[in-house]
Design a protein around this motif. Structure first.
Motif, PDB file in Angstrom:
ATOM      1  N   LEU A 248      25.188  -0.806  21.758  1.00 53.79           N
ATOM      2  CA  LEU A 248      25.294  -0.091  23.019  1.00 53.79           C
ATOM      3  C   LEU A 248      25.880  -1.036  24.063  1.00 53.79           C
ATOM      4  CD1 LEU A 248      24.736   2.535  24.586  1.00 53.79           C
ATOM      5  CD2 LEU A 248      22.472   1.581  25.145  1.00 53.79           C
ATOM      6  N   VAL A 249      26.997  -0.622  24.651  1.00 56.40           N
ATOM      7  CA  VAL A 249      27.707  -1.436  25.639  1.00 56.40           C
ATOM      8  C   VAL A 249      27.573  -0.770  27.000  1.00 56.40           C
ATOM      9  CG1 VAL A 249      29.939  -2.450  26.262  1.00 56.40           C
ATOM     10  CG2 VAL A 249      29.316  -2.184  23.836  1.00 56.40           C
ATOM     11  N   ASP A 250      27.132  -1.544  27.991  1.00 60.59           N
ATOM     12  CA  ASP A 250      26.934  -0.989  29.333  1.00 60.59           C
ATOM     13  C   ASP A 250      28.275  -0.881  30.066  1.00 60.59           C
ATOM     14  OD1 ASP A 250      27.567  -3.457  30.586  1.00 60.59           O
ATOM     15  OD2 ASP A 250      25.463  -3.958  30.961  1.00 60.59           O
ATOM     16  N   PRO A 251      28.294  -0.240  31.237  1.00 57.21           N
ATOM     17  CA  PRO A 251      29.555  -0.058  31.965  1.00 57.21           C
ATOM     18  C   PRO A 251      30.274  -1.362  32.337  1.00 57.21           C
ATOM     19  CG  PRO A 251      27.921   1.477  32.777  1.00 57.21           C
ATOM     20  CD  PRO A 251      27.202   0.520  31.862  1.00 57.21           C
ATOM     21  N   ALA A 252      29.550  -2.487  32.371  1.00 58.15           N
ATOM     22  CA  ALA A 252      30.176  -3.781  32.686  1.00 58.15           C
ATOM     23  C   ALA A 252      30.705  -4.483  31.443  1.00 58.15           C
ATOM     24  CB  ALA A 252      29.158  -4.678  33.400  1.00 58.15           C
ATOM     25  N   GLY A 253      30.508  -3.888  30.267  1.00 60.92           N
ATOM     26  CA  GLY A 253      31.018  -4.480  29.034  1.00 60.92           C
ATOM     27  C   GLY A 253      30.046  -5.412  28.334  1.00 60.92           C
ATOM     28  N   LYS A 254      28.772  -5.358  28.729  1.00 63.85           N
ATOM     29  CA  LYS A 254      27.763  -6.226  28.097  1.00 63.85           C
ATOM     30  C   LYS A 254      26.882  -5.415  27.152  1.00 63.85           C
ATOM     31  CE  LYS A 254      27.727  -9.727  31.585  1.00 63.85           C
ATOM     32  NZ  LYS A 254      26.939 -10.607  32.406  1.00 63.85           N
TER      33      LYS A 254
END
Length: 174
Positions: free
Chosen positions: A142-148
């Protein structure tokens, strides 16, 4: 002890030592929640274009590594498709990345399960497996909106995992 027995014992110990080293060092380069998601431009499955995780920056994305020959991948496909359909209006997407497969087999898999979410392909997959410290198929990140990375699932997902682990994260502010 004879010289021949000594050589055999040393050979066996060397093999055991190399296997142990390989198992211990494999987990040393793995990624963790909070790390930036490794990214690379990949070919679209069955298309002429390309894509990468960065294309989804600003949105939540569940990156799912799969192969058509993988039985657990077949069992999780309907849950991923259902979750995608429910959550896409919120800006969420599942991004399938096919590894270790032929394009024809992968396309047949996508058609068989009616998958509508985007699909990328990395032929032999060794680069992506190494970058994510993968240990098998399927694996989801799962990748958050900031790419982490906000979540890592080594093994298949199901409806309860998506509802209890993924859904609360994608609803929370980043």
């Amino acid at each position: 002890m004879s010289a021949r027995t000594f050589v055999v014992v040393i050979g066996v110990l060397a093999v055991i030592g190399l296997l142990g080293y390989g198992l211990l060092s494999k987990g040393g380069d793995t990624i963790a929640v909070g790390d930036r998601a490794p990214d690379k431009e990949l070919s679209e499955l069955g298309g002429d274009g390309s894509g990468e995780i960065a294309d989804y920056r600003g949105s939540w994305v569940l990156v799912n590594f799969w192969a058509s020959w993988c039985a657990p991948c077949r069992s999780e496909a309907p849950a991923l498709e259902s979750f995608q359909r429910q959550r896409s209006p919120e800006g969420f997407t599942v991004l399938g990345i096919n590894l270790d497969d032929t394009s024809d087999d992968a396309i047949a898999f996508v058609r068989r399960y009616g998958l509508t979410y985007p699909q990328l392909r990395d032929g032999d997959g060794s680069d992506r497996r190494d970058a994510y410290g993968m240990t098998g198929f399927p694996e989801s990140f799962l990748v958050d909106p900031a790419g982490k990375l906000a979540g890592i699932r080594r093994g298949p997902v199901d409806e309860s995992y998506l509802a209890e682990e993924v859904a609360p994260l994608i609803k929370s502010p980043t």
